[in-house]
Scaffold this active site. Structure first.
Site, short mmCIF file in Angstrom:
data_model
loop_
_atom_site.label_atom_id
_atom_site.label_comp_id
_atom_site.label_asym_id
_atom_site.label_seq_id
_atom_site.Cartn_x
_atom_site.Cartn_y
_atom_site.Cartn_z
N ARG A 266 -147.55 33.18 -2.77
CA ARG A 266 -147.24 32.00 -2.01
C ARG A 266 -147.80 30.72 -2.27
O ARG A 266 -149.01 30.62 -2.18
CB ARG A 266 -147.54 32.70 -0.66
CG ARG A 266 -147.73 31.51 0.58
CD ARG A 266 -147.85 32.24 1.92
NE ARG A 266 -148.99 32.73 2.17
CZ ARG A 266 -150.48 32.28 2.43
NH1 ARG A 266 -150.63 31.18 2.41
NH2 ARG A 266 -151.51 33.27 2.53
N HIS A 270 -149.88 30.16 4.97
CA HIS A 270 -149.19 31.26 5.41
C HIS A 270 -148.20 30.91 6.69
O HIS A 270 -147.04 31.37 6.52
CB HIS A 270 -150.40 32.08 6.12
CG HIS A 270 -149.83 33.33 6.79
ND1 HIS A 270 -149.28 34.50 6.34
CD2 HIS A 270 -149.56 33.45 8.17
CE1 HIS A 270 -148.87 35.35 7.30
NE2 HIS A 270 -149.19 34.84 8.52
N TYR A 279 -159.49 29.06 1.99
CA TYR A 279 -159.72 30.12 1.56
C TYR A 279 -159.36 30.58 0.05
O TYR A 279 -159.23 31.63 -0.54
CB TYR A 279 -159.19 31.34 2.43
CG TYR A 279 -157.70 31.35 2.79
CD1 TYR A 279 -156.86 31.84 1.91
CD2 TYR A 279 -157.30 30.73 3.92
CE1 TYR A 279 -155.52 31.51 2.12
CE2 TYR A 279 -156.12 30.80 4.03
CZ TYR A 279 -155.02 31.29 3.31
OH TYR A 279 -153.57 30.97 3.69
#
Length: 375
Positions: A266, A270, A279
């Site tokens: 990805r 998100h 992160y």
């Protein structure tokens, strides 16, 4: 591609033996698996992949402008979504999580779909016309429903397969294991398609499971699990076609379900409410971008003379015109706030009736413009 490629033997590979047909530069590395697709079909796949990427960019832009609700990006996952859907029959059922917009693009993407992301439940209802279950926000909650549909299709003698998309994070949910177990016990024609994009929001794949692969989890439930390069549309096409054939033709020695683990990445957040920079490192993203599904597929098609600059320009023009029409139609719909009370239950409860009446009273006393003011 020879007919024997679609035989169950393709699904008998070790779960860590990742299937790939195109290298990162578009070179064919497994000629024996290369599907024999018509040039028009290949161009259509390419168009839908480019459309999906551009759709993604446009939806994020609309969200940033306050014209769309929270949106989940698909960029980087076009190969798995388009390749797998092209391997299906038009009346096979699709069930997806919330990121697989490309599967809808491969089936025509009704303009009403945008309404869902603008807050109108009607956008979900329109998906039934293209044999797609409503998208699912609860993680893995749709998997048991997809298995139930497939079981019903089997009992009815339908020559149809159910394909259910979900992410790697879903494999940590009980619904995933219950659905897999049920599919194995009742031998349902279900293709479990795990889009392993390495991150479930901020939790990396290695924190989801101690298993070496997600594909190997299928063995515990008695059926095949196979791993594929999810950024290779030809590979996902071939593997899904094999899984579909098995779902319809498996004999007593082999169960109908298959778990496909499509390894991919990805690129973006998100959702538009997420900040992935906290992160993960940009270097990691760039390493995966070197395997971009659209770039490698375009290189492959150019090398075979299926695509050239003129055809790509025509595709880009058509995509922009189509997107403009989709957005214009969706934004032309005036929503009715009272509709939020219509889809919670088959029949409204007394509490919902009270809430609906309360909102109606507020609107009548103050007017919608006053209620929409920030202060």
């Amino acid at each position: 591609m020879s007919g024997d490629v679609l035989e169950p033997a393709l699904l008998e590979r070790d779960p860590d033996d990742r299937i790939r047909i195109l290298d990162a530069d578009g070179t064919v590395v497994a000629p024996g698996l290369e599907p024999d697709l018509e040039p028009e079909t290949l161009r259509s796949m390419y168009r839908d992949m480019r459309f999906s990427r551009r759709f993604d960019e446009r939806m994020i832009s609309l969200q940033r402008q306050g014209r769309l609700g929270t949106y989940s990006s698909l960029a980087g996952q076009e190969g798995s979504q388009i390749g797998s859907t092209y391997a299906l029959a038009d009346d096979d059922l699709l069930s997806f999580q919330y990121r697989e917009h490309g599967t809808l693009a491969a089936r025509g993407l009704p303009w009403e779909y945008l309404l869902y992301w603008m807050g109108h439940e009607d956008g979900n209802a329109a998906l039934a016309d293209i044999e797609v279950f409503p998208l699912n926000i609860s993680i893995a909650g749709h998997l048991p429903h997809a298995v139930g549909w497939a079981w019903a299709a089997k009992l009815n003698g339908d020559e149809r397969v159910g394909v259910v998309h979900f992410g790697d994070g879903s494999t940590s949910e009980g619904d995933f294991h219950e659905a897999m177990n049920f599919a194995g016990v009742f031998d349902t024609p279900t293709v479990f398609f795990c889009n392993n994009n390495q991150w479930a929001i901020s939790v990396p794949r290695e924190r989801q499971t101690a298993s070496a692969t997600i594909a190997q989890k299928a063995r515990a439930y008695g059926f095949a699990g196979v791993q594929v390069d999810g950024m290779d549309p030809l590979a996902t096409y071939v593997v899904t076609a094999a899984a579909r054939k098995n779902a319809l033709e498996a004999d007593g020695d082999r169960l109908r379900p298959t778990l496909i683990e499509a390894v991919q990445y990805r690129y973006g957040a998100h959702t538009t409410a997420d900040d992935p920079s906290v992160y993960r490192d940009d270097e990691e993203v760039e390493r995966w971008r070197e395997r971009d599904p659209i770039d490698r597929f375009e290189a492959y098609l150019r090398n075979d003379g299926v695509l050239d600059d003129d055809r790509i320009d025509a595709i880009e023009t058509e995509i922009e015109e189509t997107l403009a029409t989709l957005v214009e139609r969706a934004e032309g719909v005036d929503g009715d706030p009272s509709e939020m009370f219509e889809y919670t239950y088959a029949e409204r409860t007394p509490r919902l009736e009270d809430q609906r009446d309360y909102l109606a009273d507020l609107r009548e006393r103050h007017g919608d413009e006053a209620l929409l003011e920030d202060e």
